[in-house]
Write a protein that holds these residues in place. Structure first.
Motif, PDB file in Angstrom:
ATOM      1  N   ALA A  13       6.784   7.302  -2.960  1.00  0.00           N
ATOM      2  CA  ALA A  13       6.534   8.709  -3.280  1.00  0.00           C
ATOM      3  C   ALA A  13       7.453   9.633  -2.497  1.00  0.00           C
ATOM      4  N   ASP A  14       7.755   9.248  -1.259  1.00  0.00           N
ATOM      5  CA  ASP A  14       8.605  10.078  -0.404  1.00  0.00           C
ATOM      6  C   ASP A  14       9.094   9.251   0.782  1.00  0.00           C
ATOM      7  N   ALA A  15       9.902   9.868   1.623  1.00  0.00           N
ATOM      8  CA  ALA A  15      10.477   9.162   2.774  1.00  0.00           C
ATOM      9  C   ALA A  15       9.399   8.708   3.753  1.00  0.00           C
ATOM     10  N   PRO A  52       0.798  -1.222   0.000  1.00  0.00           N
ATOM     11  CA  PRO A  52       0.000   0.000   0.000  1.00  0.00           C
ATOM     12  C   PRO A  52       0.839   1.285   0.000  1.00  0.00           C
ATOM     13  N   HIS A  53       2.102   1.182   0.357  1.00  0.00           N
ATOM     14  CA  HIS A  53       2.981   2.355   0.447  1.00  0.00           C
ATOM     15  C   HIS A  53       3.963   2.446  -0.721  1.00  0.00           C
ATOM     16  N   ILE A  54       4.004   1.416  -1.568  1.00  0.00           N
ATOM     17  CA  ILE A  54       4.966   1.343  -2.667  1.00  0.00           C
ATOM     18  C   ILE A  54       4.336   1.857  -3.958  1.00  0.00           C
ATOM     19  N   ALA A  66       6.555   4.253   6.411  1.00  0.00           N
ATOM     20  CA  ALA A  66       5.332   3.505   6.687  1.00  0.00           C
ATOM     21  C   ALA A  66       5.465   2.057   6.220  1.00  0.00           C
ATOM     22  N   ALA A  67       6.063   1.867   5.040  1.00  0.00           N
ATOM     23  CA  ALA A  67       6.275   0.508   4.536  1.00  0.00           C
ATOM     24  C   ALA A  67       7.207  -0.272   5.459  1.00  0.00           C
ATOM     25  N   MET A  68       8.242   0.370   5.940  1.00  0.00           N
ATOM     26  CA  MET A  68       9.186  -0.314   6.828  1.00  0.00           C
ATOM     27  C   MET A  68       8.529  -0.688   8.155  1.00  0.00           C
TER      28      MET A  68
END
Length: 102
Positions: free
Chosen positions: A66-68, A36-38, A73-75
């Motif tokens: 999209a940004d850091a 969802p964050h990629i 959030a993905a991490m």
């Protein structure tokens, strides 16, 4: 500004990599937990290290965010993904976080 996370799996003596498991199980886990964050994902399988040279890496997985904040959030969601690495390789992956410039 877009950022990327590259997971690099070098080939060294005694290392193994199960591509069937990686593509069939691990990458779907990435999609489920981090997806969802990629923005986009690219997986490259090593074929050669140059003319008449064996590959130096099993694979490189590149995830673009999209940004850091999206990468962070993905991490935070990556626990099950990280725990799964030992199921397809005995390689200690190398990580490169970068700014996408082109």
């Amino acid at each position: 500004m877009s950022v990327s996370l590259q997971v690099i799996y070098p080939i060294t003596k005694g290392t193994e990599f199960d591509f069937d498991y990686y593509l069939g199980t691990h990458m779907p886990l990435v999609a489920e937990h981090m997806g969802p964050h990629i923005d986009r994902t690219l997986v490259t399988r090593g074929l050669a290290g140059g003319p008449d040279m064996p590959p130096g890496h099993f694979a490189v997985a590149t995830m673009v965010f999209a940004d850091a904040a999206a990468m962070d959030a993905a991490m935070r969601a990556s626990g099950p993904v990280m725990a799964d690495v030992a199921n397809f390789t005995n390689v200690q992956p190398q990580i490169l976080v970068g700014e996408v410039i082109a």
